[in-house]
Design an enzyme around this catalytic site. Sequence first.
Site, mmCIF file in Angstrom:
data_model
loop_
_atom_site.group_PDB
_atom_site.id
_atom_site.type_symbol
_atom_site.label_atom_id
_atom_site.label_comp_id
_atom_site.label_asym_id
_atom_site.label_seq_id
_atom_site.Cartn_x
_atom_site.Cartn_y
_atom_site.Cartn_z
ATOM 1 N N CYS A 1 -12.400 45.332 59.834
ATOM 2 C CA CYS A 1 -12.182 44.187 60.728
ATOM 3 C C CYS A 1 -11.121 44.532 61.786
ATOM 4 O O CYS A 1 -11.359 45.391 62.614
ATOM 5 C CB CYS A 1 -11.818 42.955 59.902
ATOM 6 S SG CYS A 1 -11.884 41.413 60.834
ATOM 7 N N HIS B 1 -16.011 42.696 55.371
ATOM 8 C CA HIS B 1 -14.874 42.952 54.483
ATOM 9 C C HIS B 1 -15.286 43.401 53.090
ATOM 10 O O HIS B 1 -15.391 42.580 52.175
ATOM 11 C CB HIS B 1 -14.030 41.684 54.360
ATOM 12 C CG HIS B 1 -13.253 41.372 55.586
ATOM 13 N ND1 HIS B 1 -11.946 41.767 55.768
ATOM 14 C CD2 HIS B 1 -13.603 40.713 56.708
ATOM 15 C CE1 HIS B 1 -11.519 41.358 56.944
ATOM 16 N NE2 HIS B 1 -12.500 40.709 57.545
ATOM 17 N N GLU C 1 -13.473 44.800 50.952
ATOM 18 C CA GLU C 1 -12.375 44.576 49.990
ATOM 19 C C GLU C 1 -12.380 43.163 49.420
ATOM 20 O O GLU C 1 -11.728 42.895 48.418
ATOM 21 C CB GLU C 1 -11.025 44.904 50.654
ATOM 22 C CG GLU C 1 -10.384 43.802 51.476
ATOM 23 C CD GLU C 1 -11.037 43.596 52.843
ATOM 24 O OE1 GLU C 1 -12.162 44.098 53.058
ATOM 25 O OE2 GLU C 1 -10.411 42.920 53.686
#
Lengths: 225, 79
Positions: free
Chosen positions: A87, A196, A198
């Site tokens: 990002c 994302h 994560e």
Amino acid sequence: MSAKIGVITFPGTLDDVDAARAVRRAGAEAVSLWHADHDLKGVDAVVVPGGFSYGDYLRCGAIASFAPVMTEVVQAAGKGMPVLGICNGFQILCEAGLLPGALTRNSGLHFVCRDQWLKVDNTTSAWTTRYDAGAELLVPLKSGEGAYMASPEVLDELEGEGRVLFRYVEDNPNGSLRDIAGITDARGRVAGLMPHPEHAIDPLTGPTDDGLGMFLSALDALVAA
Amino acid sequence: MARVVVDVMPKQEILDPQGQAVATALPRLGFEGISEVRQGKRFELEVADDVDDAQLAKIAETLLANPVIEDWTVRRVES
């Protein structure tokens, strides 16, 4: 001894805690790195997490790309250290010149926050070996300036060399050219994507654990090295 | 001291959704005849007399603009 993966925090970074959690979940040691440090603390790889570094002033990622720690990251990447930008981290890597192209305002102007399907295009980069080609992943996307832009020549080069990591499937959320969600550098060591991974490492806290493969892939690359 | 203006605009081939949104809003406000709007940035710098044009160009292309997506112009103005 487990591999050490650094996670950078800039003023305005939001996702460093989740990135560090993903690193630990994959089995590596997460090391906090600070934007003002000229020191990578001996890490084997670096994650540049998402957020709004320096308040997105000037352009997203522009100020962060000149932060002292980024000088070290650029140097280490030149020697082949795996680097992942997520990002805002992707924006920073583009601004720093580690990845080609740039991210601009979403074509619909709205900030997009949703779980997004991606298709895996590249399974040979340091960050994507754990995936099967053509696999579809569901991970969160949350960005206002996520439209990937590059010249037609650069886009052709990325596609010709198999350097598109992920593409958006179903509908393109932000106007990214050729539905590109993530790319890698010529050596397949530096990677960047807007969604994302994560945030998708554990079905308890994310839509899936589809994102964990990126961190496991990096760990594989480090162990093999 | 001199005043320098740096204008930064999205490249013509880059989609400018912000400019498009402005263009769409104008007819709603009763302003007709505007066929296109592109939105950019203007920087005003106070610079010492010994800063030359080459340095200003370097400043524009390394920090103020991202040449991948933006064009820039530098001009000195009366302060």
